[in-house]
Design a protein around this motif. Structure first.
Motif, PDB file in Angstrom:
ATOM      1  N   THR A 282       0.816  -1.008   0.194  1.00  0.00           N
ATOM      2  CA  THR A 282       0.011  -0.150   0.088  1.00  0.00           C
ATOM      3  C   THR A 282       0.664   1.422   0.200  1.00  0.00           C
ATOM      4  O   THR A 282       0.780   1.961  -0.369  1.00  0.00           O
ATOM      5  CB  THR A 282      -0.880   0.080   1.608  1.00  0.00           C
ATOM      6  OG1 THR A 282      -1.808  -1.485   1.377  1.00  0.00           O
ATOM      7  CG2 THR A 282      -1.825   1.350   1.049  1.00  0.00           C
ATOM      8  N   LEU A 283       2.189   0.990   0.762  1.00  0.00           N
ATOM      9  CA  LEU A 283       3.035   2.477   1.620  1.00  0.00           C
ATOM     10  C   LEU A 283       3.566   2.669  -0.997  1.00  0.00           C
ATOM     11  O   LEU A 283       3.722   4.152  -0.771  1.00  0.00           O
ATOM     12  CB  LEU A 283       3.710   2.360   1.807  1.00  0.00           C
ATOM     13  CG  LEU A 283       4.918   3.008   1.508  1.00  0.00           C
ATOM     14  CD1 LEU A 283       3.974   5.260   2.691  1.00  0.00           C
ATOM     15  CD2 LEU A 283       6.011   3.248   3.326  1.00  0.00           C
ATOM     16  N   GLU A 284       3.955   1.627  -1.016  1.00  0.00           N
ATOM     17  CA  GLU A 284       4.797   1.532  -1.998  1.00  0.00           C
ATOM     18  C   GLU A 284       3.819   2.293  -3.298  1.00  0.00           C
ATOM     19  O   GLU A 284       4.381   3.345  -4.161  1.00  0.00           O
ATOM     20  CB  GLU A 284       5.656   0.602  -2.771  1.00  0.00           C
ATOM     21  CG  GLU A 284       6.884   0.194  -1.407  1.00  0.00           C
ATOM     22  CD  GLU A 284       7.915   1.170  -1.165  1.00  0.00           C
ATOM     23  OE1 GLU A 284       7.988   1.772  -2.791  1.00  0.00           O
ATOM     24  OE2 GLU A 284       8.276   1.751  -0.421  1.00  0.00           O
ATOM     25  N   LEU A 285       3.102   1.618  -3.199  1.00  0.00           N
ATOM     26  CA  LEU A 285       1.918   1.994  -4.635  1.00  0.00           C
ATOM     27  C   LEU A 285       1.626   3.618  -4.743  1.00  0.00           C
ATOM     28  O   LEU A 285       1.131   4.304  -5.291  1.00  0.00           O
ATOM     29  CB  LEU A 285       0.475   1.300  -4.666  1.00  0.00           C
ATOM     30  CG  LEU A 285       0.789  -0.320  -5.418  1.00  0.00           C
ATOM     31  CD1 LEU A 285      -0.212  -0.809  -4.932  1.00  0.00           C
ATOM     32  CD2 LEU A 285       1.209  -0.465  -6.716  1.00  0.00           C
ATOM     33  N   SER A 286       1.520   4.102  -3.457  1.00  0.00           N
ATOM     34  CA  SER A 286       0.969   5.392  -2.833  1.00  0.00           C
ATOM     35  C   SER A 286       2.067   6.234  -3.294  1.00  0.00           C
ATOM     36  O   SER A 286       1.577   7.565  -3.909  1.00  0.00           O
ATOM     37  CB  SER A 286       0.496   5.713  -2.142  1.00  0.00           C
ATOM     38  OG  SER A 286       1.695   5.684  -1.092  1.00  0.00           O
ATOM     39  N   LYS A 287       3.215   6.030  -3.911  1.00  0.00           N
ATOM     40  CA  LYS A 287       4.415   6.499  -3.954  1.00  0.00           C
ATOM     41  C   LYS A 287       4.332   7.040  -5.718  1.00  0.00           C
ATOM     42  O   LYS A 287       5.439   8.051  -6.064  1.00  0.00           O
ATOM     43  CB  LYS A 287       5.731   6.555  -3.666  1.00  0.00           C
ATOM     44  CG  LYS A 287       6.291   6.397  -2.537  1.00  0.00           C
ATOM     45  CD  LYS A 287       7.248   4.996  -2.398  1.00  0.00           C
ATOM     46  CE  LYS A 287       7.438   4.634  -0.721  1.00  0.00           C
ATOM     47  NZ  LYS A 287       8.648   4.420  -0.149  1.00  0.00           N
ATOM     48  N   TYR A 288       3.303   7.040  -6.563  1.00  0.00           N
ATOM     49  CA  TYR A 288       3.352   6.914  -7.565  1.00  0.00           C
ATOM     50  C   TYR A 288       1.932   7.349  -8.217  1.00  0.00           C
ATOM     51  O   TYR A 288       1.342   7.119  -8.542  1.00  0.00           O
ATOM     52  CB  TYR A 288       2.613   5.555  -9.114  1.00  0.00           C
ATOM     53  CG  TYR A 288       4.264   4.525  -8.183  1.00  0.00           C
ATOM     54  CD1 TYR A 288       5.053   4.288  -9.325  1.00  0.00           C
ATOM     55  CD2 TYR A 288       4.809   3.528  -7.468  1.00  0.00           C
ATOM     56  CE1 TYR A 288       6.841   3.830  -9.562  1.00  0.00           C
ATOM     57  CE2 TYR A 288       5.517   2.823  -7.298  1.00  0.00           C
ATOM     58  CZ  TYR A 288       6.687   2.736  -8.438  1.00  0.00           C
ATOM     59  OH  TYR A 288       7.880   2.209  -8.497  1.00  0.00           O
ATOM     60  N   PRO A 289       1.844   8.815  -8.089  1.00  0.00           N
ATOM     61  CA  PRO A 289       1.352  10.609  -8.728  1.00  0.00           C
ATOM     62  C   PRO A 289       0.460   9.114  -9.622  1.00  0.00           C
ATOM     63  O   PRO A 289      -0.575   9.917  -9.698  1.00  0.00           O
ATOM     64  CB  PRO A 289       1.715  11.483  -8.759  1.00  0.00           C
ATOM     65  CG  PRO A 289       2.857  10.520  -7.732  1.00  0.00           C
ATOM     66  CD  PRO A 289       3.098  10.554  -8.604  1.00  0.00           C
TER      67      PRO A 289
END
Length: 236
Positions: A163-170
């Motif tokens: 969840t954290l890593e996916l949120s880093k892709y605007p």
């Protein structure tokens, strides 16, 4: 006036005769073991609930959905038809409740959440995100962390990493929102079965007998005190 006082005293003495026939202390001697008997029956109900709840959690860990559904039904049917006294803790404060108290089907939730992630990973070939294959990129980050921390594929740490890593892709907002929507809410896997305050069982009738006997003792004691006080004033 003295004759009237004598008649009143005789009337009060006659009213006290039923109280002398059956002593209050005799009723207390009946009440005490009855209370212990009732508490024992309630204890058996509590232990049976714990046994059934443990069977549910074991079925959850085993991943047998049919067995999980069967044990949940058995637990629910028992709790809603028996008096189950339990102690629950909330924010460090313990309180007496009737029922199982809240518990979670943690493993079933993790299986469902992981299935949602696996479904997202299966769409790697169709990934048209301008940042490239973001799922592969996230997996490359989270899998080493999982190995280093001893996370299982279904562990909360692994899910949080994704969840954290996916949120880093605007540019992947839509994809990330879709993935989050596919992961079920933990509330769907929360169970809390309430029991009735009274039920027509052995424990229920024993508790009812305790209450009735205690009320009889209290009323007898009150009436006895009132009559004796009246007799005391009449003697004056």
């Amino acid at each position: 006036m003295g004759e009237m006082g004598g008649k009143a005293r005789n009337t009060i003495r006659k009213a006290l005769k039923p109280f002398k026939a059956v002593r209050t202390w005799q009723l207390v001697l009946i009440l005490v073991p009855l209370i212990f008997f009732t508490v024992t029956l309630l204890r058996f109900n509590h232990l049976r609930m714990v046994e059934l709840r443990t069977a549910v959690l074991e079925a959850d860990v085993a991943g047998d959905e049919a067995e999980l559904e069967r044990t949940l039904t058995e637990l629910r049917d028992f709790v809603v038809s028996h008096i189950v006294v339990n102690i629950a803790e909330s924010n460090g404060v313990q309180s007496i409740i009737f029922g199982t108290g809240p518990f979670y089907l943690e493993q079933q939730y993790l299986r469902a959440a992981n299935a949602a992630i696996e479904e997202a990973e299966s769409n790697l070939a169709d990934d048209t995100n301008p940042n490239g294959n973001i799922y592969a990129a996230v997996a490359a980050i989270c899998q080493p962390q999982a190995i280093a921390n001893g996370w299982a594929w279904y562990s909360q740490g692994y899910l949080d990493c994704w969840t954290l890593e996916l949120s880093k892709y605007p540019a992947s907002d839509n994809l990330n929102t879709e993935l989050t929507a596919d992961i079920p809410s933990t509330e769907l896997y929360r169970r809390n079965y309430a029991s009735p305050i009274w039920a027509p069982t052995a424990a229920g009738f024993a508790a009812l007998a305790c209450i009735i006997l205690a009320l009889i003792i209290a009323v007898r004691a009150l009436i006895w005190c009132i009559l004796n006080l009246a007799l005391l004033f009449l003697k004056k």
